[in-house]
Design an enzyme around this catalytic site. Sequence first.
Site, PDB file in Angstrom:
ATOM      1  N   HIS A   1     -56.236  -0.632  13.190  1.00 55.39           N
ATOM      2  CA  HIS A   1     -55.266   0.048  14.070  1.00 55.39           C
ATOM      3  C   HIS A   1     -55.220  -0.533  15.476  1.00 55.39           C
ATOM      4  CE1 HIS A   1     -58.457   1.954  16.302  1.00 55.39           C
ATOM      5  NE2 HIS A   1     -57.677   2.807  16.890  1.00 55.39           N
ATOM      6  N   GLY A   2     -56.187  -1.351  15.819  1.00 56.73           N
ATOM      7  CA  GLY A   2     -56.180  -1.869  17.185  1.00 56.73           C
ATOM      8  C   GLY A   2     -57.350  -2.794  17.389  1.00 56.73           C
ATOM      9  N   ALA A   3     -57.678  -2.969  18.639  1.00 55.04           N
ATOM     10  CA  ALA A   3     -58.694  -3.961  18.945  1.00 55.04           C
ATOM     11  C   ALA A   3     -60.114  -3.395  18.833  1.00 55.04           C
ATOM     12  CB  ALA A   3     -58.439  -4.520  20.333  1.00 55.04           C
ATOM     13  N   GLY A   4     -60.324  -2.156  19.260  1.00 55.56           N
ATOM     14  CA  GLY A   4     -61.676  -1.594  19.235  1.00 55.56           C
ATOM     15  C   GLY A   4     -62.428  -1.973  20.499  1.00 55.56           C
TER      16      GLY A   4
ATOM     17  N   CYS B   1     -51.841  10.034  16.468  1.00 52.56           N
ATOM     18  CA  CYS B   1     -51.706   8.997  17.473  1.00 52.56           C
ATOM     19  C   CYS B   1     -51.082   7.837  16.696  1.00 52.56           C
ATOM     20  CB  CYS B   1     -53.077   8.607  18.012  1.00 52.56           C
ATOM     21  SG  CYS B   1     -52.968   7.425  19.341  1.00 52.56           S
TER      22      CYS B   1
ATOM     23  N   HIS C   1     -53.070   5.148  25.919  1.00 54.67           N
ATOM     24  CA  HIS C   1     -51.649   5.230  25.544  1.00 54.67           C
ATOM     25  C   HIS C   1     -50.794   4.406  26.508  1.00 54.67           C
ATOM     26  CE1 HIS C   1     -52.647   9.211  23.372  1.00 54.67           C
ATOM     27  NE2 HIS C   1     -53.010   8.141  22.703  1.00 54.67           N
TER      28      HIS C   1
ATOM     29  N   ASP D   1     -56.700  13.415  18.480  1.00 54.00           N
ATOM     30  CA  ASP D   1     -55.308  13.059  18.742  1.00 54.00           C
ATOM     31  C   ASP D   1     -54.593  12.827  17.417  1.00 54.00           C
ATOM     32  OD1 ASP D   1     -52.979  12.569  19.977  1.00 54.00           O
ATOM     33  OD2 ASP D   1     -53.614  10.763  21.035  1.00 54.00           O
TER      34      ASP D   1
ATOM     35  N   PRO E   1     -51.303  -2.526  18.193  1.00 54.13           N
ATOM     36  CA  PRO E   1     -51.172  -2.736  19.631  1.00 54.13           C
ATOM     37  C   PRO E   1     -52.362  -3.503  20.179  1.00 54.13           C
ATOM     38  CG  PRO E   1     -51.893  -0.485  19.178  1.00 54.13           C
ATOM     39  CD  PRO E   1     -51.677  -1.146  17.845  1.00 54.13           C
TER      40      PRO E   1
ATOM     41  N   ASN F   1     -53.904   8.149  13.018  1.00 48.93           N
ATOM     42  CA  ASN F   1     -54.904   9.227  12.953  1.00 48.93           C
ATOM     43  C   ASN F   1     -54.327  10.357  12.113  1.00 48.93           C
ATOM     44  OD1 ASN F   1     -56.624   7.974  14.766  1.00 48.93           O
ATOM     45  ND2 ASN F   1     -56.449   9.508  16.363  1.00 48.93           N
TER      46      ASN F   1
END
Lengths: 478, 135
Positions: free
Chosen positions: A401-404, A98, A203, A95, A375, A327
Amino acid sequence: MLAGINKIGDLEWEVPIGYVPDMRVPGRFFLSRTLAETLEEGAVRQLANVATLPGIVKHSLAMPDIHWGYGFPIGGVAAFEMTEGVISPGGVGFDINCGVRLITTPLTEADLARRKRELIERLFAAVPTGVGAKSTMRVSNKDLSAVMVDGARWAVERGLGTEADLVRCEGEGAMTGADPEAVSAKARQRGVPQLGTLGAGNHFLEVQVAKEIVDPEAAKAFGITEGQVCFMVHCGSRGLGHQVATDHLRTLEAALAKYGIRLPDRQLACAPIDSPEGRAYYGGMVSAANYAWANRQVIMHESRKVFADLFGIDYDEMRLVYDVAHNVAKFERHDVDGVSTEVCVHRKGATRAFGPGAEGVPREYAGIGQPVIIPGSMGTSSYLLHGTTAAMEKTWGSTCHGAGRVLSRSKAKKEVRGKELRERLAGEGILVRAHSDAALAEEAPGVYKPSREVVRVVHEAGLSDIVARLEPLGVIKG
Amino acid sequence: MSFEELEHTADVLMRVRGATLNELFAEAGRAMFSVMYGPCEDRDVERRIEIEAENLESLLIDYLSELLFVTEVENTVFCTFDVELLGTRLSAVIRGELFDPARHSAGTLVKGISYFGLEIVKEEEGYVVEIIFDI
């Protein structure tokens, strides 16, 4: 912590050369003891595998949301020399671009109260979501070429946004070097009907409230105040990007022998940056990245129209704070042993986090650093942060980039029932709208690491500083 | 022949088995569509696919990638896969139905097929492969 890994700072760990054969540089990652409990050995091996790639500079890096993916680990960051180094779709992902954007509104939670459900329903109707979602836009093949070159600007020039929006996107909503010729007919076929669609999986389009301002000075610069209703868009380049990645991965994999590159994982297929295959991938990847910026711009435009219509507010009162890619591979100038040097930085599940004064940060944010948007997952907080000088020095200006994820999709389905989850979140005041309850279970908050812990680590490691915490009010799930 | 989902935190990892290579490829198709759409019926949508690659693993990736392309641009969901391999050349007849959001929204989008760990292994009772689908 796993065996063979050395602690080199409070939150910093090193994977020494030799962890896997043929490493050219050590690996480094950032993690707290709590997060270390869920660290997978496979992710560390992938981090070490990246260190075997030709032309890698200094370290193979991973952010605290590191986890096991394919090719690079998720959360992986690596820079490559422009002459000896390589470019790899495995360091970007399927992606392409993203990313996330955050928009403020002049509304407060009280303004929404009685009309929250209506808002969520209207947004759900306005933005096509889920598997099989098709755009209501009519985009020709010629338009698509322009989208791939101009990115978000393409949409703004058609009235789907303002000039001010462009300034507040990473790279002003487009990268240079797009080569639509490197995008196959198949990728185009997938891209035409999907512009302005959210997609599926993790998403989302989320309505949020700025619950806590941590850094008032930065918040002021970013135009966000406590109690303010915001919305966030998280999506990427859709089928077009997936096809570009698939096509070029195949070409690069077939060209490995030609360049004498030996790899521990074929998903790391790559070619020298300045080779026909490397240039073609870069041109195709940039085209897809620009498509993604246009995509998020269109989704923001449609959402703004819903807010304006429902609450009688002006379109221009909904201010884009920033748009980040998580990404992507980019040519950037960084300090390498005291010399400003151009390198190709791959970020796979990692966000650019340029510090104050860095080139590429919008002028209005120059004194603070680039906004970074992290996010959360459905039902958990999202964060607004800013980039730092320490990130420039340690991670090529990158952060998480995020929580994982911590729970697999299959386990999530066994442990969480979508309908119950939707009802529980509604009880907490969070309205969730999706095409199916089953899809909700896979993205339940409990399947991710707590975003606050990941964000705490990047904050304490100095890779980015927390500006504000946002709580969800309503979610449109892809 | 069968497929089963294994533990994988980020993506979907499937172990696919087939008594023959033809069956293995057919099951891999079924596995991927079960991830994307859940149940599907054979309702007179038919499509033919021809692919050639330099080895079996690349053939499997190309075949699954082709299925991803077809399902997306033609709005079709497939459930029956008749696959015939001749060396590393594949021809398949796939059958299914038109995408219906009311019945096919239980799954998740597959973005790509990973090369990571992909190896077709011959066992006593047939073939087995583990495939990571990026979701």
